[in-house]
Write an enzyme that holds these catalytic residues in place. Structure first.
Site, PDB file in Angstrom:
ATOM      1  N   ALA A   9       0.848  -1.193   0.000  1.00 56.48           N
ATOM      2  CA  ALA A   9       0.000   0.000   0.000  1.00 56.48           C
ATOM      3  C   ALA A   9       0.884   1.243   0.000  1.00 56.48           C
ATOM      4  O   ALA A   9       1.344   1.691   1.046  1.00 56.48           O
ATOM      5  CB  ALA A   9      -0.919  -0.013   1.218  1.00 56.48           C
ATOM      6  N   GLY A  10       1.140   1.779  -1.177  1.00 56.63           N
ATOM      7  CA  GLY A  10       2.031   2.924  -1.313  1.00 56.63           C
ATOM      8  C   GLY A  10       1.305   4.254  -1.227  1.00 56.63           C
ATOM      9  O   GLY A  10       0.139   4.329  -0.823  1.00 56.63           O
ATOM     10  N   SER A  12       0.241   6.185  -3.635  1.00 61.41           N
ATOM     11  CA  SER A  12      -0.813   6.443  -4.617  1.00 61.41           C
ATOM     12  C   SER A  12      -1.480   5.178  -5.139  1.00 61.41           C
ATOM     13  O   SER A  12      -2.587   5.248  -5.677  1.00 61.41           O
ATOM     14  CB  SER A  12      -0.243   7.228  -5.808  1.00 61.41           C
ATOM     15  OG  SER A  12       0.879   6.555  -6.365  1.00 61.41           O
ATOM     16  N   LEU A  13      -0.825   4.017  -4.991  1.00 63.22           N
ATOM     17  CA  LEU A  13      -1.364   2.784  -5.542  1.00 63.22           C
ATOM     18  C   LEU A  13      -1.382   1.653  -4.527  1.00 63.22           C
ATOM     19  O   LEU A  13      -0.543   1.594  -3.625  1.00 63.22           O
ATOM     20  CB  LEU A  13      -0.539   2.332  -6.759  1.00 63.22           C
ATOM     21  CG  LEU A  13      -0.626   3.175  -8.024  1.00 63.22           C
ATOM     22  CD1 LEU A  13       0.410   2.697  -9.036  1.00 63.22           C
ATOM     23  CD2 LEU A  13      -2.016   3.118  -8.636  1.00 63.22           C
ATOM     24  N   LYS A  15      -0.979  -2.340  -4.502  1.00 65.19           N
ATOM     25  CA  LYS A  15      -0.532  -3.484  -5.308  1.00 65.19           C
ATOM     26  C   LYS A  15      -0.761  -4.771  -4.521  1.00 65.19           C
ATOM     27  O   LYS A  15      -0.370  -4.853  -3.359  1.00 65.19           O
ATOM     28  CB  LYS A  15       0.946  -3.367  -5.674  1.00 65.19           C
ATOM     29  CG  LYS A  15       1.232  -2.392  -6.802  1.00 65.19           C
ATOM     30  CD  LYS A  15       1.420  -0.980  -6.340  1.00 65.19           C
ATOM     31  CE  LYS A  15       2.668  -0.796  -5.511  1.00 65.19           C
ATOM     32  NZ  LYS A  15       2.849   0.616  -5.074  1.00 65.19           N
ATOM     33  N   GLU A  73       8.889  -2.214   4.744  1.00 66.43           N
ATOM     34  CA  GLU A  73       8.792  -1.921   3.315  1.00 66.43           C
ATOM     35  C   GLU A  73      10.092  -2.183   2.566  1.00 66.43           C
ATOM     36  O   GLU A  73      10.093  -2.742   1.461  1.00 66.43           O
ATOM     37  CB  GLU A  73       8.365  -0.459   3.133  1.00 66.43           C
ATOM     38  CG  GLU A  73       8.237  -0.023   1.691  1.00 66.43           C
ATOM     39  CD  GLU A  73       7.804   1.429   1.570  1.00 66.43           C
ATOM     40  OE1 GLU A  73       7.690   1.908   0.427  1.00 66.43           O
ATOM     41  OE2 GLU A  73       7.602   2.081   2.620  1.00 66.43           O
ATOM     42  N   THR A 103       6.120   6.765  -6.031  1.00 67.62           N
ATOM     43  CA  THR A 103       5.757   8.178  -5.947  1.00 67.62           C
ATOM     44  C   THR A 103       7.025   9.025  -5.871  1.00 67.62           C
ATOM     45  O   THR A 103       7.158  10.049  -6.537  1.00 67.62           O
ATOM     46  CB  THR A 103       4.868   8.419  -4.721  1.00 67.62           C
ATOM     47  OG1 THR A 103       3.730   7.545  -4.784  1.00 67.62           O
ATOM     48  CG2 THR A 103       4.395   9.860  -4.661  1.00 67.62           C
ATOM     49  N   GLY A 125       7.271   9.088  -9.700  1.00 70.59           N
ATOM     50  CA  GLY A 125       5.962   9.096 -10.339  1.00 70.59           C
ATOM     51  C   GLY A 125       5.078  10.241  -9.867  1.00 70.59           C
ATOM     52  O   GLY A 125       4.254  10.753 -10.640  1.00 70.59           O
ATOM     53  N   GLY A 126       5.229  10.631  -8.613  1.00 66.74           N
ATOM     54  CA  GLY A 126       4.466  11.774  -8.116  1.00 66.74           C
ATOM     55  C   GLY A 126       4.825  13.050  -8.857  1.00 66.74           C
ATOM     56  O   GLY A 126       3.960  13.898  -9.138  1.00 66.74           O
TER      57      GLY A 126
END
Length: 267
Positions: A9-10, A12-13, A15, A73, A103, A125-126
């Site tokens: 659980a990052g 923005s996404l 997985k 993580e 991100t 990605g952010g």
């Protein structure tokens, strides 16, 4: 792993990795759709152990899976990358730099079962999504990726060949002398051109930091993972080109964006 489900659980996404009938399956959802994805997961997770990792792991544990186990993580993403390298018949005996482009971006040295986080950057990605929304009217990752592939960075960036024109430059003319430096071109360039320039700036910055980390630790291979690479062929091509120019062997894992979820399952 058959009785385990991994969730990364990052920022923005979300997985998810799980095994069914001897095969690994993957699912990815934006955090805005987290509730629906986790309600679905509750249905299929009977008699299975949930392993959580990432920045939102604590929230998911508290609100959805109180019996779940939370995994560090950094451990998860490193273990997941080693597993995927072995699945793709690649050697894991030689050390490598792991570059996780989420991100933001994190760098790790991995040598056998030993790993160390050596660097982090807010570029990732952010950055692509945030500046992309400023440059265009698009707000979907796939749309921004498509625009970047259609654009011409040379309409926005000042290139080496621009500085030396009409003379022959001493280094590759397509290299960037300064990102977003064509002030007149900025106003007339298309959203696609701006996205191509942004994609290139991210690739150049991440390559520079990767090369520095690899040089410091005397490592010649960099393994790139992370959701920012998913479907973003231009970013991958740019990273590959710049790494090879710098003497680094770039590797892109097929399901690399799920390294954290896989690594959590392996705990």
């Amino acid at each position: 792993m058959n009785n385990s489900i991994g969730i990364d659980a990052g920022g923005s996404l979300l997985k998810i990795a799980y095994e069914e009938n001897g095969r690994l399956h993957f699912r990815k959802q934006p955090n805005s759709e987290m509730d629906g994805a986790l309600q679905w997961l509750k249905i299929i997770s009977l008699n299975k152990t949930i392993y959580l990792t990432g920045g939102k792991a604590g929230t998911i544990k508290a609100n959805y899976f109180p019996e779940a186990k939370v995994v560090d993580e950094f451990s998860a993403v490193c273990e997941g990358s080693r597993y995927l390298k072995m699945k793709e018949a690649m050697s894991v005996s030689d050390p490598y730099i792991l570059v996780n482009i989420g991100t933001g971006t994190s760098w790790f040295t991995i040598d056998g079962e030993q790993y160390e986080r050596v660097l982090g950057s807010g570029i990732g990605g952010g950055t692509f999504m945030g500046l992309g929304k400023m440059f265009t009217e698009a707000d979907a990752f796939s749309d921004l990726v498509s625009l970047a592939a259609e654009g011409d960075k040379g309409n926005v960036d000042l290139l080496v060949k621009d500085i030396y024109h009409p003379e022959k430059p001493p280094i590759h003319g397509e290299l960037t002398a300064s990102n977003f430096a064509k002030s007149q071109g900025i106003t007339s360039s298309s959203p696609a051109d701006k996205m191509a320039s942004l994609n290139n700036m991210i690739a150049e910055t991440l390559t520079l930091l990767t090369v520095q980390a690899a040089s410091l630790h005397n490592i010649k291979q960099a393994v790139f993972i992370g959701s920012t690479l998913a479907g973003n062929q231009l970013l991958r091509e740019n990273l590959e080109t710049y790494c090879k120019m710098s003497g680094i062997d770039p590797v892109f894992l097929e399901h690399g964006e799920f390294s954290g979820a896989i690594g959590a399952m392996l705990t």
